[in-house]
Write a protein that holds these residues in place. Structure first.
Motif, PDB file in Angstrom:
ATOM      1  N   ALA A   1       0.823  -1.214   0.000  1.00 22.40           N
ATOM      2  CA  ALA A   1       0.000   0.000   0.000  1.00 22.40           C
ATOM      3  C   ALA A   1       0.855   1.262   0.000  1.00 22.40           C
ATOM      4  O   ALA A   1       0.603   2.209  -0.756  1.00 22.40           O
ATOM      5  CB  ALA A   1      -0.930  -0.008   1.212  1.00 22.40           C
ATOM      6  N   LEU A   2       1.888   1.282   0.833  1.00 18.00           N
ATOM      7  CA  LEU A   2       2.652   2.517   1.005  1.00 18.00           C
ATOM      8  C   LEU A   2       3.614   2.803  -0.141  1.00 18.00           C
ATOM      9  O   LEU A   2       3.976   3.964  -0.364  1.00 18.00           O
ATOM     10  CB  LEU A   2       3.395   2.498   2.339  1.00 18.00           C
ATOM     11  N   LYS A   3       4.004   1.780  -0.882  1.00 20.39           N
ATOM     12  CA  LYS A   3       4.916   2.051  -2.005  1.00 20.39           C
ATOM     13  C   LYS A   3       4.245   2.948  -3.032  1.00 20.39           C
ATOM     14  O   LYS A   3       4.916   3.710  -3.751  1.00 20.39           O
ATOM     15  CB  LYS A   3       5.406   0.743  -2.630  1.00 20.39           C
ATOM     16  N   ASN A   4       2.919   2.911  -3.115  1.00 22.02           N
ATOM     17  CA  ASN A   4       2.214   3.777  -4.059  1.00 22.02           C
ATOM     18  C   ASN A   4       2.371   5.255  -3.703  1.00 22.02           C
ATOM     19  O   ASN A   4       2.414   6.124  -4.578  1.00 22.02           O
ATOM     20  CB  ASN A   4       0.727   3.414  -4.101  1.00 22.02           C
ATOM     21  N   ILE A   5       2.450   5.535  -2.401  1.00 14.10           N
ATOM     22  CA  ILE A   5       2.621   6.918  -1.951  1.00 14.10           C
ATOM     23  C   ILE A   5       4.018   7.422  -2.305  1.00 14.10           C
ATOM     24  O   ILE A   5       4.193   8.550  -2.785  1.00 14.10           O
ATOM     25  CB  ILE A   5       2.387   7.011  -0.430  1.00 14.10           C
TER      26      ILE A   5
ATOM     27  N   GLY B   1      12.100   6.512   1.460  1.00 16.85           N
ATOM     28  CA  GLY B   1      10.717   6.040   1.450  1.00 16.85           C
ATOM     29  C   GLY B   1      10.613   4.641   2.028  1.00 16.85           C
ATOM     30  O   GLY B   1       9.693   4.335   2.811  1.00 16.85           O
ATOM     31  N   LEU B   2      11.563   3.781   1.661  1.00 17.84           N
ATOM     32  CA  LEU B   2      11.574   2.432   2.216  1.00 17.84           C
ATOM     33  C   LEU B   2      11.753   2.469   3.729  1.00 17.84           C
ATOM     34  O   LEU B   2      11.120   1.692   4.463  1.00 17.84           O
ATOM     35  CB  LEU B   2      12.691   1.609   1.562  1.00 17.84           C
ATOM     36  N   ALA B   3      12.591   3.383   4.206  1.00 21.67           N
ATOM     37  CA  ALA B   3      12.790   3.510   5.658  1.00 21.67           C
ATOM     38  C   ALA B   3      11.480   3.883   6.358  1.00 21.67           C
ATOM     39  O   ALA B   3      11.175   3.365   7.444  1.00 21.67           O
ATOM     40  CB  ALA B   3      13.861   4.571   5.941  1.00 21.67           C
ATOM     41  N   GLU B   4      10.702   4.743   5.741  1.00 21.20           N
ATOM     42  CA  GLU B   4       9.413   5.118   6.333  1.00 21.20           C
ATOM     43  C   GLU B   4       8.453   3.932   6.362  1.00 21.20           C
ATOM     44  O   GLU B   4       7.752   3.704   7.352  1.00 21.20           O
ATOM     45  CB  GLU B   4       8.788   6.271   5.542  1.00 21.20           C
ATOM     46  N   ILE B   5       8.400   3.190   5.260  1.00 22.12           N
ATOM     47  CA  ILE B   5       7.518   2.022   5.193  1.00 22.12           C
ATOM     48  C   ILE B   5       7.910   0.999   6.264  1.00 22.12           C
ATOM     49  O   ILE B   5       7.064   0.441   6.963  1.00 22.12           O
ATOM     50  CB  ILE B   5       7.572   1.390   3.789  1.00 22.12           C
TER      51      ILE B   5
ATOM     52  N   LYS C   1      -5.872   7.749  -2.515  1.00 26.29           N
ATOM     53  CA  LYS C   1      -6.700   7.493  -1.328  1.00 26.29           C
ATOM     54  C   LYS C   1      -5.865   6.922  -0.181  1.00 26.29           C
ATOM     55  O   LYS C   1      -6.106   7.219   0.984  1.00 26.29           O
ATOM     56  CB  LYS C   1      -7.849   6.542  -1.678  1.00 26.29           C
ATOM     57  N   THR C   2      -4.870   6.099  -0.512  1.00 27.09           N
ATOM     58  CA  THR C   2      -4.048   5.502   0.535  1.00 27.09           C
ATOM     59  C   THR C   2      -3.231   6.546   1.278  1.00 27.09           C
ATOM     60  O   THR C   2      -2.940   6.387   2.464  1.00 27.09           O
ATOM     61  CB  THR C   2      -3.120   4.423  -0.061  1.00 27.09           C
ATOM     62  N   THR C   3      -2.857   7.632   0.606  1.00 28.38           N
ATOM     63  CA  THR C   3      -2.136   8.717   1.285  1.00 28.38           C
ATOM     64  C   THR C   3      -2.948   9.244   2.466  1.00 28.38           C
ATOM     65  O   THR C   3      -2.404   9.486   3.549  1.00 28.38           O
ATOM     66  CB  THR C   3      -1.833   9.857   0.303  1.00 28.38           C
ATOM     67  N   LEU C   4      -4.226   9.414   2.260  1.00 27.12           N
ATOM     68  CA  LEU C   4      -5.103   9.899   3.326  1.00 27.12           C
ATOM     69  C   LEU C   4      -5.147   8.903   4.483  1.00 27.12           C
ATOM     70  O   LEU C   4      -5.004   9.270   5.657  1.00 27.12           O
ATOM     71  CB  LEU C   4      -6.506  10.145   2.770  1.00 27.12           C
ATOM     72  N   SER C   5      -5.335   7.623   4.152  1.00 29.13           N
ATOM     73  CA  SER C   5      -5.393   6.572   5.184  1.00 29.13           C
ATOM     74  C   SER C   5      -4.073   6.469   5.942  1.00 29.13           C
ATOM     75  O   SER C   5      -4.049   6.422   7.174  1.00 29.13           O
ATOM     76  CB  SER C   5      -5.696   5.215   4.547  1.00 29.13           C
TER      77      SER C   5
END
Length: 343
Positions: free
Chosen positions: A201-205, A230-234, A296-300
């Motif tokens: 899900a988060l890789k899309n952001i 970005g990977l570190a955040e995920i 939409k996943t950014t919001l979630s």
């Protein structure tokens, strides 16, 4: 009672977009009886008459044992395996409507990369909640996920691809591994369902952020830094949700992140690219036929990170661009001028 899915077994593929269609063609190509269902009746009628998804996956003809159906009940009844490929915002509604028709001991695989906006749940969590609250449900239904670097167009063209399938029970994951694997579609098994879902899900952001940087004209240095951080955040969010660290270095983590941040077929990168070039989100949505789940996943994910008190600066800036009207260049500047950290 063990689920057994032989070549005479029925598989339901719920969602007739590009990814759902590609998986339906793949499974039907292995000899399974596959029922493909879509929510739009006009689109379904075209699939039935054309024997091809000309709108989302042109050029890939349907095998003879791939049946396209109108009623959801007809697709789901007596299916030993159900693959869910509907967008995250419609997932709960569609799955709840399916529950009365599910057969005992069936396996359900989510092929969706998103987090529900209202509940902040992953798709297997949504299914689990519905199954535990809706009365008269079948017993022993196993829930899993399939994820990895896999553009639908390339899977349909039989381009060599590798993905991971996950169930909490590794024995079930290995069983489903055998169902999906082909000579061009390699499948690994995992028991880390939540890790697969969070990374997917988060890789899309992060891909939206990568597209923004490309749209602004930044270079390869920028993209490499963005993917790495970005990977570190995920990983940070995944650890807080008790995912396995190794998952984020695997196909659903680093693999899918690399593909989505760099591939021209990435819908989420395309969204970011257009944002970076000055288009508004409304203009971009109006130009797209298919869903870019990262919007939409950014919001979630933003609200999930805040709820869990996880610092995710890239996610925060993508949220500010999409939902707070912040300029792309200002968002990048704020990322680069944050307080210095130890890696």
């Amino acid at each position: 009672m063990k689920n057994s899915l032989n070549k005479g077994g029925k598989i339901a593929l719920i969602g007739a977009g590009s990814w759902g269609t590609a998986l339906a063609i793949l499974l039907a190509g292995k000899g399974y009886a596959v029922c493909l269902w879509g929510h739009n009746s006009d689109h379904v009628d075209k699939l039935i008459s054309d024997r091809e998804n000309k709108k989302y996956l042109p050029g890939s003809l349907f095998p003879v044992n791939l049946q396209v159906v109108h009623p959801l009940r007809q697709a789901v009844e007596n299916a030993s395996l159900i693959v869910m490929a509907v967008p995250s915002h419609a997932y709960r509604r569609v799955f709840a409507a399916m529950v009365p028709f599910l057969m005992e001991n069936c396996r359900i695989v989510s092929a969706v990369k998103g987090i529900e906006n209202t509940t902040l749940m992953t798709m297997t969590q949504v299914m689990s909640e519905i199954l535990t609250t809706q009365s008269d449900i079948p017993k022993n239904i196993q829930l899993g996920v399939i994820s990895g670097p896999s553009f639908a167009k390339e899977v349909a063209l039989k381009v060599p691809t590798a993905v991971t399938i996950g169930f909490k029970d590794l024995a079930v994951a290995k069983e489903m591994q055998q169902v999906f694997v082909t000579e061009f579609f390699r499948v690994y098994a995992s028991s880390d369902v939540i890790g697969l879902e969070i990374s997917a899900a988060l890789k899309n952001i992060i891909a939206i952020a990568a597209g923004v940087c490309d749209g602004l004209g930044y270079g390869l240095n920028t993209r490499a830094a963005l993917i790495t951080r970005g990977l570190a955040e995920i990983q940070r969010l995944g650890a807080a949700m008790h995912a396995e660290a190794a998952t984020f270095a695997g196909l659903s983590g680093l693999g899918d992140l690399l593909l989505t941040c760099t591939g021209d077929l990435s819908r989420n990168r395309t969204v970011g690219l257009k944002l970076g070039k000055g288009k508004t989100l409304d203009e971009i949505n109006g130009e797209m036929d298919m869903v870019a789940e990262g919007i939409k996943t950014t919001l979630s994910a933003y609200h999930l990170a805040r709820k869990m008190k996880i610092e995710m600066p890239i996610l925060e800036q993508v949220y500010n661009i999409l939902y707070q009207g912040k300029s792309c260049s200002e968002a990048v500047k704020d990322l680069l001028t944050r307080e210095l950290k130890v890696e």
